[in-house]
Design a protein around this motif. Structure first.
Motif, PDB file in Angstrom:
ATOM      1  N   UNK A  64     -11.542 -30.697 -27.693  1.00 19.91           N
ATOM      2  CA  UNK A  64     -12.956 -31.075 -27.782  1.00 19.91           C
ATOM      3  C   UNK A  64     -13.122 -32.581 -27.923  1.00 19.91           C
ATOM      4  N   UNK A  65     -12.200 -33.241 -28.619  1.00 31.61           N
ATOM      5  CA  UNK A  65     -12.299 -34.688 -28.823  1.00 31.61           C
ATOM      6  C   UNK A  65     -12.106 -35.455 -27.529  1.00 31.61           C
ATOM      7  N   UNK A  66     -11.430 -34.850 -26.584  1.00 31.63           N
ATOM      8  CA  UNK A  66     -11.269 -35.500 -25.272  1.00 31.63           C
ATOM      9  C   UNK A  66     -12.597 -35.626 -24.547  1.00 31.63           C
ATOM     10  N   UNK A  67     -13.499 -34.679 -24.798  1.00 33.69           N
ATOM     11  CA  UNK A  67     -14.808 -34.687 -24.137  1.00 33.69           C
ATOM     12  C   UNK A  67     -15.860 -35.460 -24.920  1.00 33.69           C
ATOM     13  N   UNK A  68     -15.769 -35.454 -26.238  1.00 29.14           N
ATOM     14  CA  UNK A  68     -16.768 -36.117 -27.070  1.00 29.14           C
ATOM     15  C   UNK A  68     -16.102 -36.695 -28.311  1.00 29.14           C
ATOM     16  N   UNK A  69     -16.269 -37.987 -28.502  1.00 28.58           N
ATOM     17  CA  UNK A  69     -15.584 -38.698 -29.580  1.00 28.58           C
ATOM     18  C   UNK A  69     -15.985 -38.221 -30.970  1.00 28.58           C
ATOM     19  N   UNK A  70     -17.194 -37.662 -31.140  1.00 34.51           N
ATOM     20  CA  UNK A  70     -17.603 -37.251 -32.486  1.00 34.51           C
ATOM     21  C   UNK A  70     -16.797 -36.064 -33.006  1.00 34.51           C
ATOM     22  N   UNK A  71     -16.010 -35.432 -32.156  1.00 35.00           N
ATOM     23  CA  UNK A  71     -15.151 -34.327 -32.600  1.00 35.00           C
ATOM     24  C   UNK A  71     -13.865 -34.830 -33.254  1.00 35.00           C
ATOM     25  N   UNK A  72     -13.623 -36.115 -33.183  1.00 35.92           N
ATOM     26  CA  UNK A  72     -12.434 -36.678 -33.826  1.00 35.92           C
ATOM     27  C   UNK A  72     -12.499 -36.435 -35.338  1.00 35.92           C
ATOM     28  N   UNK A  73     -13.696 -36.480 -35.920  1.00 35.93           N
ATOM     29  CA  UNK A  73     -13.833 -36.225 -37.361  1.00 35.93           C
ATOM     30  C   UNK A  73     -13.381 -34.805 -37.701  1.00 35.93           C
ATOM     31  N   UNK A  74     -13.735 -33.830 -36.869  1.00 39.77           N
ATOM     32  CA  UNK A  74     -13.300 -32.457 -37.102  1.00 39.77           C
ATOM     33  C   UNK A  74     -11.778 -32.352 -36.979  1.00 39.77           C
ATOM     34  N   UNK A  75     -11.217 -33.096 -36.044  1.00 39.38           N
ATOM     35  CA  UNK A  75      -9.761 -33.127 -35.882  1.00 39.38           C
ATOM     36  C   UNK A  75      -9.099 -33.699 -37.138  1.00 39.38           C
ATOM     37  N   UNK A  76      -9.624 -34.800 -37.654  1.00 40.63           N
ATOM     38  CA  UNK A  76      -9.066 -35.396 -38.875  1.00 40.63           C
ATOM     39  C   UNK A  76      -9.180 -34.407 -40.035  1.00 40.63           C
ATOM     40  N   UNK A  77     -10.303 -33.719 -40.129  1.00 39.96           N
ATOM     41  CA  UNK A  77     -10.494 -32.739 -41.204  1.00 39.96           C
ATOM     42  C   UNK A  77      -9.502 -31.594 -41.115  1.00 39.96           C
ATOM     43  N   UNK A  78      -9.294 -31.075 -39.911  1.00 45.18           N
ATOM     44  CA  UNK A  78      -8.339 -29.972 -39.735  1.00 45.18           C
ATOM     45  C   UNK A  78      -6.922 -30.430 -40.065  1.00 45.18           C
ATOM     46  N   UNK A  79      -6.564 -31.624 -39.624  1.00 43.97           N
ATOM     47  CA  UNK A  79      -5.230 -32.139 -39.931  1.00 43.97           C
ATOM     48  C   UNK A  79      -5.071 -32.412 -41.429  1.00 43.97           C
TER      49      UNK A  79
END
Length: 164
Positions: A64-79
């Protein structure tokens, strides 16, 4: 937090539904993780289940972060959840007993900045915050409540990392 995120999943607005399921999962998992060991000591298998669930969530957020940068926060949270779960497995299920100081510090800096930025965005426009505009059709569609929910999860994540 988790219950409100579940409510947002029923919203008629796409922007409210996007990510609400992941935020609900994160909210409920953080609540369970924050229960003191004196009250409830979860089995070690639970932490490995967290690693698996949030590892899968992180893989999903990479796409999802590849398509929209605001999903990077969700990625950081999951990690961050994977990291804390792994620390709980190696520390016997108690905060403060495990973790890599440099990584914990980096996550603390990230969440401190996120909380400050989110708090500023919630301020009324007259005091410097960004105006919140959205068509409100129900409680699940209230943009400012969603922002406050995200802010409280950021504060909770910061607090949990601080105990490592």
């Amino acid at each position: 937090m988790g219950a409100y995120c579940l409510l947002r999943m029923r919203s008629s607005l796409d922007e409210q539904r996007t990510g609400a399921g992941g935020e609900a999962l994160m909210g409920f998992a953080m609540a369970l993780m924050a229960v003191p060991a004196a009250v409830l000591t979860p089995p070690a298998a639970l932490w490995w289940a967290y690693v698996a669930v949030f590892g899968a969530a992180a893989a999903y957020e990479v796409m999802r972060a590849r398509r929209a940068a605001h999903h990077v926060h969700h990625l950081v949270g999951a990690l961050a959840m994977v990291y804390m779960s792994l620390a709980m497995t190696s520390g016997g299920g108690h905060h403060g007993s495990a973790g890599v100081p440099l990584l914990t510090g980096a996550l603390l800096v990230y969440y401190a900045a996120y909380v400050l930025r989110s708090g500023l965005r919630l301020m009324p426009a007259a005091t410097g915050g960004a105006p919140v505009t959205a068509t409100v059709t129900g409680w699940g569609d209230r943009t400012e409540l969603a922002m406050a929910c995200r802010l409280s999860m950021g504060i909770a994540m910061f607090a949990m990392l601080l105990t490592m």
